[in-house]
Design a protein around this motif. Structure first.
Motif, PDB file in Angstrom:
ATOM      1  N   ARG A 175      10.717  -2.528   0.240  1.00 43.99           N
ATOM      2  CA  ARG A 175      11.138  -2.000   1.549  1.00 43.99           C
ATOM      3  C   ARG A 175      10.006  -1.573   2.238  1.00 43.99           C
ATOM      4  O   ARG A 175       9.616  -1.738   3.483  1.00 43.99           O
ATOM      5  CB  ARG A 175      12.106  -1.173   1.399  1.00 43.99           C
ATOM      6  CG  ARG A 175      12.439  -0.263   2.667  1.00 43.99           C
ATOM      7  CD  ARG A 175      13.262   0.608   2.228  1.00 43.99           C
ATOM      8  NE  ARG A 175      12.857   1.793   1.866  1.00 43.99           N
ATOM      9  CZ  ARG A 175      12.220   3.058   2.653  1.00 43.99           C
ATOM     10  NH1 ARG A 175      12.328   2.806   3.582  1.00 43.99           N
ATOM     11  NH2 ARG A 175      11.653   3.965   2.056  1.00 43.99           N
ATOM     12  N   ALA A 176       9.099  -0.758   1.530  1.00 41.69           N
ATOM     13  CA  ALA A 176       8.135  -0.016   2.204  1.00 41.69           C
ATOM     14  C   ALA A 176       6.828  -0.777   2.309  1.00 41.69           C
ATOM     15  O   ALA A 176       5.880  -0.319   3.006  1.00 41.69           O
ATOM     16  CB  ALA A 176       7.801   1.350   1.540  1.00 41.69           C
ATOM     17  N   MET A 177       6.362  -1.504   1.247  1.00 41.95           N
ATOM     18  CA  MET A 177       5.173  -2.479   1.359  1.00 41.95           C
ATOM     19  C   MET A 177       4.827  -2.926   2.813  1.00 41.95           C
ATOM     20  O   MET A 177       5.297  -3.471   3.439  1.00 41.95           O
ATOM     21  CB  MET A 177       5.397  -3.581   0.405  1.00 41.95           C
ATOM     22  CG  MET A 177       3.992  -4.320   0.148  1.00 41.95           C
ATOM     23  SD  MET A 177       4.012  -5.764  -0.860  1.00 41.95           S
ATOM     24  CE  MET A 177       4.771  -5.114  -2.409  1.00 41.95           C
ATOM     25  N   THR A 178       3.478  -2.707   2.967  1.00 37.92           N
ATOM     26  CA  THR A 178       3.004  -3.019   4.250  1.00 37.92           C
ATOM     27  C   THR A 178       2.050  -4.372   4.068  1.00 37.92           C
ATOM     28  O   THR A 178       1.584  -4.484   3.030  1.00 37.92           O
ATOM     29  CB  THR A 178       2.013  -1.962   4.826  1.00 37.92           C
ATOM     30  OG1 THR A 178       0.775  -1.567   3.874  1.00 37.92           O
ATOM     31  CG2 THR A 178       2.870  -0.581   5.062  1.00 37.92           C
ATOM     32  N   ARG A 179       1.634  -4.795   5.486  1.00 36.59           N
ATOM     33  CA  ARG A 179       0.733  -6.103   5.130  1.00 36.59           C
ATOM     34  C   ARG A 179      -0.791  -5.658   4.792  1.00 36.59           C
ATOM     35  O   ARG A 179      -1.364  -6.319   4.032  1.00 36.59           O
ATOM     36  CB  ARG A 179       0.828  -6.672   6.546  1.00 36.59           C
ATOM     37  CG  ARG A 179       0.101  -8.306   6.591  1.00 36.59           C
ATOM     38  CD  ARG A 179       0.589  -8.844   7.806  1.00 36.59           C
ATOM     39  NE  ARG A 179       0.162  -8.205   9.154  1.00 36.59           N
ATOM     40  CZ  ARG A 179      -0.805  -8.512   9.661  1.00 36.59           C
ATOM     41  NH1 ARG A 179      -1.736  -9.152   9.151  1.00 36.59           N
ATOM     42  NH2 ARG A 179      -1.061  -7.724  10.811  1.00 36.59           N
ATOM     43  N   ALA A 180      -1.086  -4.473   5.152  1.00 37.91           N
ATOM     44  CA  ALA A 180      -2.384  -3.963   4.881  1.00 37.91           C
ATOM     45  C   ALA A 180      -2.259  -3.587   3.278  1.00 37.91           C
ATOM     46  O   ALA A 180      -3.487  -3.890   2.811  1.00 37.91           O
ATOM     47  CB  ALA A 180      -2.708  -2.577   5.414  1.00 37.91           C
ATOM     48  N   GLU A 181      -1.391  -3.188   2.554  1.00 37.88           N
ATOM     49  CA  GLU A 181      -1.282  -3.060   1.221  1.00 37.88           C
ATOM     50  C   GLU A 181      -1.251  -4.385   0.471  1.00 37.88           C
ATOM     51  O   GLU A 181      -2.153  -4.291  -0.632  1.00 37.88           O
ATOM     52  CB  GLU A 181      -0.067  -2.089   0.884  1.00 37.88           C
ATOM     53  CG  GLU A 181       0.110  -0.714   1.133  1.00 37.88           C
ATOM     54  CD  GLU A 181       1.063  -0.324   0.917  1.00 37.88           C
ATOM     55  OE1 GLU A 181       1.359   1.078   0.782  1.00 37.88           O
ATOM     56  OE2 GLU A 181       2.324  -0.628   0.980  1.00 37.88           O
ATOM     57  N   ARG A 183      -2.731  -7.056   1.621  1.00 36.86           N
ATOM     58  CA  ARG A 183      -4.300  -7.497   1.723  1.00 36.86           C
ATOM     59  C   ARG A 183      -5.063  -6.924   0.896  1.00 36.86           C
ATOM     60  O   ARG A 183      -6.034  -7.616   0.137  1.00 36.86           O
ATOM     61  CB  ARG A 183      -4.498  -7.170   3.196  1.00 36.86           C
ATOM     62  CG  ARG A 183      -6.250  -7.689   3.294  1.00 36.86           C
ATOM     63  CD  ARG A 183      -6.482  -7.784   4.998  1.00 36.86           C
ATOM     64  NE  ARG A 183      -6.016  -8.928   5.466  1.00 36.86           N
ATOM     65  CZ  ARG A 183      -6.495 -10.260   5.205  1.00 36.86           C
ATOM     66  NH1 ARG A 183      -7.490 -10.444   4.375  1.00 36.86           N
ATOM     67  NH2 ARG A 183      -5.995 -11.220   5.900  1.00 36.86           N
ATOM     68  N   ALA A 184      -5.006  -5.564   0.730  1.00 37.54           N
ATOM     69  CA  ALA A 184      -5.783  -4.904  -0.637  1.00 37.54           C
ATOM     70  C   ALA A 184      -5.877  -5.390  -1.807  1.00 37.54           C
ATOM     71  O   ALA A 184      -6.607  -5.735  -2.494  1.00 37.54           O
ATOM     72  CB  ALA A 184      -5.587  -3.432  -0.469  1.00 37.54           C
ATOM     73  N   PHE A 185      -4.561  -5.719  -2.309  1.00 33.50           N
ATOM     74  CA  PHE A 185      -4.269  -6.598  -3.532  1.00 33.50           C
ATOM     75  C   PHE A 185      -4.914  -7.876  -3.558  1.00 33.50           C
ATOM     76  O   PHE A 185      -5.287  -8.087  -4.529  1.00 33.50           O
ATOM     77  CB  PHE A 185      -2.627  -6.657  -3.844  1.00 33.50           C
ATOM     78  CG  PHE A 185      -2.307  -7.244  -4.937  1.00 33.50           C
ATOM     79  CD1 PHE A 185      -2.280  -6.462  -6.183  1.00 33.50           C
ATOM     80  CD2 PHE A 185      -2.065  -8.579  -5.192  1.00 33.50           C
ATOM     81  CE1 PHE A 185      -1.746  -7.139  -7.406  1.00 33.50           C
ATOM     82  CE2 PHE A 185      -1.597  -9.236  -6.273  1.00 33.50           C
ATOM     83  CZ  PHE A 185      -1.490  -8.472  -7.400  1.00 33.50           C
ATOM     84  N   PHE A 186      -4.626  -8.739  -2.376  1.00 32.42           N
ATOM     85  CA  PHE A 186      -5.360 -10.000  -2.183  1.00 32.42           C
ATOM     86  C   PHE A 186      -6.584  -9.832  -2.377  1.00 32.42           C
ATOM     87  O   PHE A 186      -7.419 -10.682  -3.248  1.00 32.42           O
ATOM     88  CB  PHE A 186      -4.988 -10.563  -1.033  1.00 32.42           C
ATOM     89  CG  PHE A 186      -5.764 -11.849  -0.549  1.00 32.42           C
ATOM     90  CD1 PHE A 186      -5.154 -13.129  -1.048  1.00 32.42           C
ATOM     91  CD2 PHE A 186      -6.664 -11.847   0.170  1.00 32.42           C
ATOM     92  CE1 PHE A 186      -5.762 -14.221  -0.813  1.00 32.42           C
ATOM     93  CE2 PHE A 186      -7.322 -12.888   0.436  1.00 32.42           C
ATOM     94  CZ  PHE A 186      -6.873 -14.250   0.181  1.00 32.42           C
TER      95      PHE A 186
END
Length: 361
Positions: A175-181, A183-186
């Motif tokens: 629910r709360a995951m962002t695109r920036a988060e 991308r950081a994982f990627f």
């Protein structure tokens, strides 16, 4: 990792979109809607907050619909299909994500072009629309009989290790995951220094090495530090017993923490699991055919990088009791300890394992 697998099929700066600049505006606008939505949902509720959340819900749906009109849907599959691909897919496990494409040998370079582009130019397009898809996968999983109990068992087996968490994730995180988060994982994990390339078929190895250098050689390694995961040790003693009641078939499951994949014991554990679940083996014949206290018996060795699990499962026949079936499984293990398999039996298991392994390539 599973969410990111979905994103990797949604296009790059070169694939999957008609107007890249317009698509960027949609992505940024949707990011803003998500940020405000999560902030309001996590704060105190009021009629004004609920009204604003309804407005944000409608705005989200509008933006997703308008973004979709600017996309080349399934463009990656189209590119691979036009190159003669007979199979394109991906799967996420506990240790990694695998991307597969089956192509004619003469078009193998297409694979390198596509995958290098995905590694360098992924933009996480349709992040917000795909969140609904991923969360629906999670809901479908939860509706399976015994699914949440199985998760509790995994937490008991692995404790604080990341293996305790389900691959599909949890609703609150999704629910709360962002695109920036994401991308950081990627950027932490998706780099050539953290990847393995496998090519099988009628190809020239020297050409493959050349293509790998040409397309992947210039991609820098990740500069983000990857977390060091602990190797799971096999407990010296101790037993955890769990009981679940619900709308599911009656079963006995025994889980043993065992050494990881790649260890000296791994092959023996594979053969042991094959033996215990063998339809012609003593355990199946005794429980299913002779005593008829079970309708099926299965065993598997879940070989993971940081630790393994040997699992024995018996589905009980009507009227059978858990304690009787459990005792019979333990007796089978003890019998094997007292009287190891013959050389002929071991040779048969090795042949079956070899055939199964080669058949999966």
């Amino acid at each position: 990792a599973h969410y990111l697998e979905h994103m990797m099929f949604k296009g790059t700066e070169k694939m999957g979109v008609k107007d890249l600049a317009l698509d960027a505006t949609f992505r940024e606008a949707l990011d803003g809607v998500l940020a405000e939505t999560v902030r309001l949902e996590d704060g105190p509720s009021s009629p004004e907050v609920q009204a604003r959340l309804e407005e944000l819900k409608k705005e989200r749906a509008r933006l997703i619909d308008e973004q979709k009109r600017n996309l080349e849907i399934n463009h990656l599959f189209t590119i691979y299909g036009e190159g003669g691909s007979t199979f394109t897919n991906a799967m996420t496990g506990h240790d990694g994500t695998t991307y597969i494409a089956a192509l004619p040998p003469q078009n193998v370079e297409l694979f390198f072009w596509v995958e290098a582009d995905r590694l360098q130019n992924c933009v996480f397009r349709q992040f917000h629309a795909e969140k609904d898809v991923v969360r629906e996968e999670r809901r479908m999983y939860e509706n399976r009989p015994g699914a949440l109990f199985d998760e509790a068992v995994q937490r008991a087996i692995f404790g604080s290790h990341p293996y305790a968490h389900p691959i599909l994730g949890y609703h609150e995180d999704l629910r709360a995951m962002t695109r920036a988060e994401l991308r950081a994982f990627f950027e932490t994990n998706y780099a050539p220094d953290n990847a393995v390339l496998m090519v099988a078929g009628d190809v020239d190895p020297e050409r493959i090495f050349g293509l790998a250098e040409r397309y992947f050689g210039a991609i820098p390694p990740s500069t983000a530090g990857r977390p060091r995961l602990p190797i799971l040790t096999v407990p010296r003693s101790g037993e955890i017993r769990m009981e679940g009641r619900g709308n599911a078939r009656t079963a006995v499951d025994l889980y043993f923490r065992v050494p990881a994949a790649g260890t000296e014991q791994a092959l023996g554990l594979q053969l042991l699991a094959m033996h215990l679940g063998d339809e012609e083996g003593a355990l199946v014949k005794d429980l299913v055919e002779k005593d008829k206290v079970a309708v099926s018996v299965a065993a598997d060795y879940d070989a993971r990088k940081y630790g393994g699990v040997l699992h024995v499962n018996a589905i009980l026949a009507p009227g059978a009791t858990h304690d009787v079936v459990e005792k019979r499984i333990w007796q089978s293990v003890e019998d094997l300890r007292q009287a190891p398999l013959t050389d002929d039996a071991m040779a048969t298991l090795r042949r079956r394992y070899r055939a199964r392994t080669l058949g999966s390539v």
